[in-house]
Design an enzyme around this catalytic site. Structure first.
Site, mmCIF file in Angstrom:
data_model
loop_
_atom_site.group_PDB
_atom_site.id
_atom_site.type_symbol
_atom_site.label_atom_id
_atom_site.label_comp_id
_atom_site.label_asym_id
_atom_site.label_seq_id
_atom_site.Cartn_x
_atom_site.Cartn_y
_atom_site.Cartn_z
ATOM 1 C CD GLU A 101 -2.671 1.113 2.596
ATOM 2 O OE1 GLU A 101 -3.074 2.207 3.026
ATOM 3 O OE2 GLU A 101 -2.870 0.024 3.184
ATOM 4 C CG ASP A 117 -2.611 8.902 7.057
ATOM 5 O OD1 ASP A 117 -3.022 7.731 6.979
ATOM 6 O OD2 ASP A 117 -2.328 9.598 6.064
#
Length: 275
Positions: free
Chosen positions: A51, A62
């Site tokens: 990824e 995130d």
């Protein structure tokens, strides 16, 4: 390495008696060439799919570890187009799934950017802030280019939304193991394991679990609960941050990957013995 290959990767992992391991790197952290060499180290450690995060100025999904990596990549001038150049190199030895945000695609043109991604060998794309209800254009373009669109399922996902995801999903479905943002953690709740079982019963593509999966036993538990794969990001980024140089970083992520693969093997063994 494109053309709807992701489901085959999961099948191959199952054939080897384990769940699949998906590893995350932020493109351009600590540099573009280093991203390629780190990807190779992950592959050598047993990672099945990479990824590759496309740096974005507002990475709302995130946690602090990955945000730090993203900030460093942006300060170094990494662009979405640089990420495709890296993806082209990396896809020669491991399937690549891009992780990006909707604004990145919109600013560069859905068809233009996804066409270039397909040419670079990208196998799939995750648009972190794109709900399935707003995915028509991206889904249509990606499908024509044989790029899998990976949809996210959260603890808050409704039955109706999961049904829509099940109708569109290809490659795999990304199960968010908890509310909030990505990041390593020490516990794994029973709610996460129940979520895996629920999704597994409602979709026909592989199920991979991410957000907070950082240790061998985390991987083992989600695979034992029925997941086909585990996604690990922050734990790898932390190993890079701890390293004095790129050689040490490569060694650290390689060894961590090997350990996590064993967790994926143990989890599959437990699941198989209970069926």
């Amino acid at each position: 390495m494109s053309g709807l290959v992701l489901e085959r990767i999961f099948e191959e992992a199952e054939g080897e008696g384990r769940g699949a391991l998906i590893g995350y790197l932020t493109c351009g952290h600590p540099g573009l060439e280093e991203t390629v060499s780190l990807a190779r180290a992950l592959r050598d450690g047993g990672v099945d799919i990479l990824e590759l995060g496309v740096p974005f100025s507002e990475p709302i999904a995130d946690g602090p570890t990955i945000q730090k990596a993203v900030d460093e990549a942006l300060r170094a001038g990494t662009t979405p187009w640089d990420c495709l150049e890296v993806a082209e190199e990396v896809s020669e030895f491991v399937p690549v799934v891009l992780l990006c945000y909707y604004n990145t695609l919109h600013a560069n043109g859905f068809e233009r950017y996804l066409s270039a991604a397909a040419e670079a060998g990208v196998s799939g794309i995750i648009v972190a802030d794109m709900p399935v209800e707003e995915s028509d254009e991206v889904h249509s373009v990606a499908r024509d280019l044989e790029i899998d669109v990976i949809y996210l399922v959260a603890p808050s996902t409704t039955d109706e939304r999961l049904k829509k995801i099940g109708e569109r999903a290809s490659g795999f479905v990304y199960v968010i193991s908890r509310y909030g943002v990505t990041g390593a953690r020490r516990d794994l709740s029973e709610d996460t394991l129940e979520l895996v079982r629920w999704v597994r019963d409602h979709v026909d593509v592989p199920v991979a679990v991410g957000f907070g999966i950082s240790e061998r036993w985390h991987v083992e538990e989600v695979i034992a609960a029925g997941a086909d794969g585990a996604i690990v990001g922050s734990a790898f980024i932390k190993e890079i941050h701890r390293s004095e140089d790129i050689a040490e970083a490569e060694e650290r992520v390689r060894e961590l990957a090997k350990e996590l693969v064993e967790g994926a093997r143990d989890g599959y063994r437990r699941r198989s013995s209970s069926e």
